[in-house]
Design an enzyme around this catalytic site. Structure first.
Site, short mmCIF file in Angstrom:
data_model
loop_
_atom_site.label_atom_id
_atom_site.label_comp_id
_atom_site.label_asym_id
_atom_site.label_seq_id
_atom_site.Cartn_x
_atom_site.Cartn_y
_atom_site.Cartn_z
N ARG A 1 8.63 4.33 -1.39
CA ARG A 1 9.67 3.58 -1.67
C ARG A 1 10.64 4.03 -2.56
NH1 ARG A 1 9.50 -1.76 -0.42
NH2 ARG A 1 7.45 -2.43 0.29
N THR B 1 4.12 -4.24 1.36
CA THR B 1 3.67 -3.36 2.30
C THR B 1 2.69 -3.76 3.00
OG1 THR B 1 4.39 -1.62 0.55
CG2 THR B 1 3.00 -0.80 2.25
N LEU C 1 -1.90 -1.18 -2.08
CA LEU C 1 -0.57 -1.47 -1.41
C LEU C 1 0.03 -2.72 -2.29
CD1 LEU C 1 -1.67 -1.04 2.49
CD2 LEU C 1 -0.38 0.47 0.85
N ASP C 2 1.30 -2.24 -2.41
CA ASP C 2 2.16 -3.38 -3.02
C ASP C 2 2.20 -5.00 -2.31
OD1 ASP C 2 4.53 -3.08 -1.33
OD2 ASP C 2 4.59 -1.39 -2.37
N VAL C 3 2.62 -5.72 -2.74
CA VAL C 3 2.67 -6.94 -1.96
C VAL C 3 3.61 -7.24 -0.72
CG1 VAL C 3 4.53 -7.92 -3.43
CG2 VAL C 3 2.88 -9.59 -2.35
#
Length: 397
Positions: free
Chosen positions: A350, A264, A260-262
């Site tokens: 996104r 999220t 998961l990106d930073v």
């Protein structure tokens, strides 16, 4: 004197009447004849009558039927009944009979008891010898099969799979005394002696760990040492208490399944089982992932249509499984979208929202496959997964 003279004369007459010229030997017939011809003497021998045995005095108890005992020796038993009163009975208590029935009947020699203990302590017990069939059955059903050296190093917590391969290529790993530079070499930690940088690898691999983390915002899914805010730092207490919960086992090397990106938040799986991570993250598993996207501004029907039609990511057209506008809530004034995808492309949700012309405020993942993030799990906290949870994630062990 006259009496003496008469006795001498009688004796002389007796001796002269005996024929001493020939000795006649006695035979068995003569002896038998002599015995039978002798006068029989009857002896009247009587014995004293036996001493009468004293009859045991039976206690008078209205609860006992003394007539049933007969001549047997009576042993009274004083027991306490259910009401707490002491009573007298002719049979032992049931508890004593039960203990006597279950007691061991083996007899031990007291003289050799001390010597046997000393001998047992002095002589070490040899390992039992098993047949070839028993060893083959154990190896096929219980012993873990040999694994690749890089995988064993990663499972032991030395480093990641890629970093373990670099250590092997650099010649810093030895197997049974020889330097091994092939990551694909099959080894068995229980039998092979493996050293990494001069430190021996433990024989036992750590137990498999499966955790579900509610990832907070600002943390990245990387276990690199240079990253100061990695999700792995959220498991420091878990690793510190590992020795108490699993004594004798090395500490596991945890990593995330997917990323998961930073920015999220939400559900992410953390484990030390590479096979499990590969299976549920592979596209063939076809696991759906559900997200809640908070949007800045209003959402119209054209936005929902645009998201449903999908977009192109890395040259592949990605289409979501479901898009739904959630009803407004008093504590959450901004509109929210429920978006379900299954391909799991990088930044897929996104890109879908951005392609529809909407501005994403926050993004949270709440479900992977059949496992949903617990509603009471706070940010930064984790929970261990059971077999039902793993089955919901599509794990086929």
């Amino acid at each position: 004197m006259a009496a003496i003279a008469a006795a001498v004369a009688a004796a002389t007459t007796a001796f002269t009447s005996i024929n001493l010229t020939r000795a006649t030997p006695y035979t068995r017939r003569h002896i038998r004849t002599f015995i039978t011809s002798s006068s029989s003497t009857e002896f009247n021998i009587t014995f004293a009558p036996p001493k009468p045995k004293p009859e045991p005095s039976l206690p008078i108890n209205p609860n006992l039927d003394n007539t049933e005992l007969g001549d047997q020796l009576y042993i009274p038993w004083i027991v306490r009944d259910e009401k707490g009163n002491l009573t007298l009975q002719s049979t032992p208590p049931a508890r004593l009979l039960h203990e006597m029935a279950n007691a061991s009947t083996s007899k031990k020699k007291k003289g050799k008891e001390i010597g046997s203990k000393a001998a047992a302590a002095a002589v070490p017990t040899a390992e039992p010898k098993h047949s070839k069939a028993a060893r083959r059955f154990y190896n096929e059903n219980f012993r873990d099969p040999p694994q690749r050296l890089a995988k064993v190093l990663a499972a032991s917590g030395v480093a990641s799979r890629r970093s373990s391969e670099e250590l092997i290529f650099q010649g810093r790993v030895t197997v049974n005394g020889s330097v091994c530079k092939t990551p694909q070499t099959k080894v068995d930690p229980a039998r092979d002696i493996i050293y990494v940088n001069g430190n021996r690898l433990p024989k036992k691999l750590p137990s498999k760990v499966y955790l579900a983390l509610n990832k907070p915002k600002g943390y990245i899914c990387s276990s690199g040492e240079k990253e100061t805010k990695s999700v792995m730092t959220l498991f420091d207490d878990f690793i510190k208490s590992w020795d108490k919960r699993h004594p004798g086992q090395p500490k596991p090397r945890l990593f995330t399944v997917g990323r998961l990106d930073v920015a999220t938040t939400g559900l992410i799986i953390v484990t030390n089982d590479g096979e499990f991570a590969h299976q549920i993250s592979h596209p063939s598993s076809n696991l759906s992932k559900e997200y809640i996207a908070t949007i800045d501004g209003e959402i119209h029907k054209r936005h929902l249509i645009a998201i449903s039609e999908g977009t192109v990511i890395d040259g592949v057209h990605c289409t979501p499984d479901n898009v739904e506008l959630l009803p407004r809530q008093p504590d959450k004034p901004r509109p929210r979208l429920r978006i379900v995808v299954h391909e799991g492309r990088n930044h897929e949700v996104r890109e879908l929202v951005k392609n529809a012309g909407l501005q994403l405020r926050a993004l949270k993942r709440i479900r992977i496959g059949g496992f949903r993030l617990p509603a009471d799990l706070a940010l930064g906290k984790h929970v261990e997964l059971n077999q039902a949870n793993l089955k919901a994630l599509g794990w086929k062990s």
